[in-house]
Design an enzyme around this catalytic site. Structure first.
Site: not given
Length: 316
Positions: A115-116, A118-119, A121, A139, A238
């Site tokens: 689940c990348a 917005p990028g 991580k 994603d 989160c």
């Protein structure tokens, strides 16, 4: 206080084992800005530090994250500068630095971020291995892919693949098996709530939390199937609800060949009392005992609320 807010605060008090007044205080903070100096920057790390200092800003090192800092100064100065625009330093809350560190990605390995978008991580993983890995970014929400591509290009990330498969079905679309899988799952986002905002709980309901938990269970099973025996899976959210954290992980541990591993990231040495272990019980539900090794990050002056669990896949 509205009925929804009362219910939300009461739930968090029970989950986090804090007084209701402290829950409110922790969700009404102006948090310090986190910065990750990008080791992939063509300028070189020393030049990035000099450029940030030339902006009149100061970086306080975290200690537990080699390239992580807390910013002293106005983050808008950094976000509007070429240091950020050119992909030399990334602005993110420091809680979100933990998943990539817990993953312990190795050079020359194969890694997928499920689940990348917005990028952030994905970019952190790439920096940790010096762009020397087969890194796959996926994603399931197509409009977010443009942002993912923009961020990874901006921050000098070299990707092997970029795909748009629903994470809960990713194993049906992706034949490859990986050494490392990061599942920073879609969630209800309770850790991002700012109770000073009148619309903070606009979309929050207990049913929404429960619904996400069922989705996350499917995502975890798919993530596990994408992993080679001996490989590492890091699950993070989160959010606070056990329905989205311990419950889907407990299901995975009871039905699939995985074990919980220690998370060797010493944020407690930096901010004592920030970690809490995963819950063993929630209301009428009892979770797998190994989830005491999961970690819940309490919201505070620097950290947003977060949950992280590291797992290793055992032989089938």
């Amino acid at each position: 206080m509205s009925r929804k807010r009362t219910l939300f605060v009461r739930r968090l008090s029970e989950i986090l084992q804090l007084a209701e007044s402290e829950v409110v205080d922790r969700l009404c903070l102006d948090r310090r800005t986190g910065v990750r100096v990008n080791q992939l920057s063509p300028l070189g790390v020393d030049a990035v530090h000099r450029a940030i200092a030339d902006l009149g800003l100061t970086l306080d090192p975290l200690g537990w994250c080699p390239d992580g800092y807390l910013l002293r100064g106005d983050k808008r100065v950094l976000s509007r500068s070429e240091v950020f625009g050119g992909g030399h330093a990334y602005i993110q809350n420091i809680s979100s630095l933990v998943p990539a560190l817990a993953l312990e990605p190795a050079p020359a390995g194969s890694i997928i971020d499920l689940c990348a978008a917005p990028g952030g991580k994905t970019a952190h993983i790439a920096a940790l291995v010096g762009n020397d890995a087969r890194l796959w970014a996926n994603d399931g929400i197509r409009p977010r892919l443009d942002k993912l591509r923009e961020v990874t290009q901006q921050f000098h990330v070299r990707l092997a693949e970029t795909t748009c498969h629903p994470a809960q079905y990713a194993d049906k679309f992706i034949a490859e098996r990986f050494d490392r899988v990061l599942l920073d799952a879609q969630c209800s986002g309770e850790g991002l709530v700012d109770l000073r905002e009148s619309s903070a709980l606009r979309y929050w309901t207990e049913q929404r939390v429960i619904d996400y938990g069922w989705l996350q269970r499917k995502m975890l099973v798919a993530a596990c199937r994408l992993l080679r025996p001996g490989g590492i899976l890091v699950y993070s959210t989160c959010t606070f609800g056990p329905e989205e954290n311990e419950a889907p992980l407990s299901y995975l541990l009871r039905h699939h060949p995985v074990e919980v591993c220690p998370i060797e990231v010493d944020i407690d040495g930096f901010a004592p009392g920030t970690w809490r272990p995963g819950l063993r019980h929630w209301r009428t539900e009892t979770f797998h005992p190994a989830l005491a090794g999961a970690r819940r990050i309490l919201p505070g002056p620097a950290f947003e609320g977060f949950f992280v669990c590291k797992l290793r896949k055992l032989p089938d």
